[in-house]
Design a protein around this motif. Sequence first.
Motif, PDB file in Angstrom:
ATOM      1  N   SER A 186       0.774  -1.241   0.000  1.00 51.40           N
ATOM      2  CA  SER A 186       0.000   0.000   0.000  1.00 51.40           C
ATOM      3  C   SER A 186       0.805   1.291   0.000  1.00 51.40           C
ATOM      4  CB  SER A 186      -0.937   0.005   1.205  1.00 51.40           C
ATOM      5  OG  SER A 186      -0.188  -0.158   2.387  1.00 51.40           O
ATOM      6  N   ASP A 187       2.119   1.238  -0.084  1.00 54.30           N
ATOM      7  CA  ASP A 187       2.903   2.473  -0.184  1.00 54.30           C
ATOM      8  C   ASP A 187       3.093   2.915  -1.627  1.00 54.30           C
ATOM      9  OD1 ASP A 187       3.181   2.795   2.529  1.00 54.30           O
ATOM     10  OD2 ASP A 187       5.024   1.628   2.623  1.00 54.30           O
ATOM     11  N   VAL A 188       2.579   2.138  -2.572  1.00 55.63           N
ATOM     12  CA  VAL A 188       2.721   2.482  -3.991  1.00 55.63           C
ATOM     13  C   VAL A 188       1.412   3.090  -4.480  1.00 55.63           C
ATOM     14  CG1 VAL A 188       3.079   1.546  -6.308  1.00 55.63           C
ATOM     15  CG2 VAL A 188       4.459   0.715  -4.403  1.00 55.63           C
ATOM     16  N   ARG A 189       1.526   4.273  -5.054  1.00 58.94           N
ATOM     17  CA  ARG A 189       0.349   4.997  -5.539  1.00 58.94           C
ATOM     18  C   ARG A 189      -0.018   4.508  -6.936  1.00 58.94           C
ATOM     19  NH1 ARG A 189       1.550  10.198  -4.187  1.00 58.94           N
ATOM     20  NH2 ARG A 189       2.995  10.310  -5.904  1.00 58.94           N
ATOM     21  N   LEU A 190      -1.317   4.435  -7.184  1.00 55.83           N
ATOM     22  CA  LEU A 190      -1.858   4.045  -8.479  1.00 55.83           C
ATOM     23  C   LEU A 190      -2.723   5.177  -9.012  1.00 55.83           C
ATOM     24  CD1 LEU A 190      -2.499   1.799 -10.637  1.00 55.83           C
ATOM     25  CD2 LEU A 190      -4.467   1.214  -9.185  1.00 55.83           C
ATOM     26  N   LEU A 191      -2.526   5.501 -10.283  1.00 52.29           N
ATOM     27  CA  LEU A 191      -3.377   6.470 -10.972  1.00 52.29           C
ATOM     28  C   LEU A 191      -4.291   5.717 -11.930  1.00 52.29           C
ATOM     29  CD1 LEU A 191      -4.350   9.218 -12.115  1.00 52.29           C
ATOM     30  CD2 LEU A 191      -2.306   9.192 -13.588  1.00 52.29           C
ATOM     31  N   VAL A 192      -5.581   5.884 -11.743  1.00 54.42           N
ATOM     32  CA  VAL A 192      -6.556   5.396 -12.717  1.00 54.42           C
ATOM     33  C   VAL A 192      -6.854   6.592 -13.605  1.00 54.42           C
ATOM     34  CG1 VAL A 192      -8.824   4.341 -13.080  1.00 54.42           C
ATOM     35  CG2 VAL A 192      -7.492   3.789 -11.014  1.00 54.42           C
TER      36      VAL A 192
ATOM     37  N   LEU B  85       2.212   4.348 -10.364  1.00 54.14           N
ATOM     38  CA  LEU B  85       1.949   3.410 -11.455  1.00 54.14           C
ATOM     39  C   LEU B  85       0.620   3.754 -12.121  1.00 54.14           C
ATOM     40  CD1 LEU B  85       2.956   0.101  -9.649  1.00 54.14           C
ATOM     41  CD2 LEU B  85       4.337   1.478 -11.212  1.00 54.14           C
ATOM     42  N   VAL B  86       0.465   3.340 -13.391  1.00 58.51           N
ATOM     43  CA  VAL B  86      -0.769   3.663 -14.122  1.00 58.51           C
ATOM     44  C   VAL B  86      -1.488   2.414 -14.632  1.00 58.51           C
ATOM     45  CG1 VAL B  86      -0.058   5.998 -14.757  1.00 58.51           C
ATOM     46  CG2 VAL B  86       0.462   4.083 -16.292  1.00 58.51           C
ATOM     47  N   ASP B  87      -1.067   1.248 -14.201  1.00 58.58           N
ATOM     48  CA  ASP B  87      -1.817   0.049 -14.551  1.00 58.58           C
ATOM     49  C   ASP B  87      -1.609  -1.010 -13.482  1.00 58.58           C
ATOM     50  OD1 ASP B  87       0.658  -1.073 -14.993  1.00 58.58           O
ATOM     51  OD2 ASP B  87       0.286  -1.648 -17.051  1.00 58.58           O
ATOM     52  N   ALA B  88      -2.457  -2.010 -13.493  1.00 58.86           N
ATOM     53  CA  ALA B  88      -2.351  -3.137 -12.571  1.00 58.86           C
ATOM     54  C   ALA B  88      -3.161  -4.285 -13.149  1.00 58.86           C
ATOM     55  CB  ALA B  88      -2.877  -2.767 -11.191  1.00 58.86           C
TER      56      ALA B  88
ATOM     57  N   LEU C  83     -14.521   2.695 -10.212  1.00 59.92           N
ATOM     58  CA  LEU C  83     -13.388   3.484 -10.689  1.00 59.92           C
ATOM     59  C   LEU C  83     -12.234   2.588 -11.127  1.00 59.92           C
ATOM     60  CD1 LEU C  83     -13.500   6.274  -7.954  1.00 59.92           C
ATOM     61  CD2 LEU C  83     -14.234   6.479 -10.344  1.00 59.92           C
ATOM     62  N   TYR C  84     -11.955   1.550 -10.364  1.00 61.17           N
ATOM     63  CA  TYR C  84     -10.897   0.614 -10.731  1.00 61.17           C
ATOM     64  C   TYR C  84     -11.163  -0.044 -12.081  1.00 61.17           C
ATOM     65  CZ  TYR C  84      -8.456   0.519  -6.165  1.00 61.17           C
ATOM     66  OH  TYR C  84      -7.719   0.823  -5.053  1.00 61.17           O
ATOM     67  N   ARG C  85     -12.409  -0.297 -12.396  1.00 60.54           N
ATOM     68  CA  ARG C  85     -12.730  -0.920 -13.690  1.00 60.54           C
ATOM     69  C   ARG C  85     -12.340  -0.031 -14.860  1.00 60.54           C
ATOM     70  NH1 ARG C  85     -17.699  -2.532 -10.879  1.00 60.54           N
ATOM     71  NH2 ARG C  85     -18.827  -1.000 -12.111  1.00 60.54           N
ATOM     72  N   GLY C  86     -11.981   1.212 -14.600  1.00 62.60           N
ATOM     73  CA  GLY C  86     -11.474   2.109 -15.630  1.00 62.60           C
ATOM     74  C   GLY C  86     -10.053   1.781 -16.061  1.00 62.60           C
ATOM     75  N   LEU C  87      -9.400   0.843 -15.370  1.00 60.79           N
ATOM     76  CA  LEU C  87      -8.058   0.397 -15.762  1.00 60.79           C
ATOM     77  C   LEU C  87      -8.204  -0.699 -16.816  1.00 60.79           C
ATOM     78  CD1 LEU C  87      -6.245  -0.037 -12.331  1.00 60.79           C
ATOM     79  CD2 LEU C  87      -5.638   1.589 -14.119  1.00 60.79           C
TER      80      LEU C  87
END
Length: 189
Positions: free
Chosen positions: A67-73, A101-104, A126-130
């Motif tokens: 959880s210390d890694v930020r994700l951008l959707v 990061l911008v994907d997962a 919102l996550y489904r936008g990835l």
Amino acid sequence: MLQRERRRFTPEEYLQLEVNSENRSEFYDGEIYLMSGGSLNHNQIVGNLFSVLREALRGTGCRAFQSDVRLLVERHTLFTYPDILVVCDPIRKMPGRSDTLVDARLLIEVLSPSTESYDRGEKFRLYRGLPSLQEYVLVSQDTVRVECHHREAEGDWRWREHLRLEDQLRLESLALSIPLARIYEDLPE
């Protein structure tokens, strides 16, 4: 009675505030939300899952992050810190940033009473936008309950629920199974 107007932030302002902040926060729709701390169970479950994933993914081209890694959707301009995220090569970062990061391929959230409805509803939307997201897993910290949402080839989502320590969480996106007993191992509460 006067009402104070809510301050709206740009993504750039949010990112600058994050650099100087001691606390992590999420950003969505111009608003910043301070993240609360987790319980002992929450922390143990995240640690258990991370250690299993890290070991299982060694040498596969996929990596697990906590959880210390930020994700951008990008589609929704959501900046968030999933409890666990798995990315596979090539790892894509936000242009000009080494911390976002911008994907997962896989996202896991351990449910907290204060965020459970958000994690199940709006956050999942919102996550489904990835485009890269193939699985979303929700883990209860107070009872044995793991839910897995898997994106089918046609784009529809299939849901599975596991309620027994003897069950296996099948992560199709990684061709991996994890015993629920490992997820809930050594809980302090």
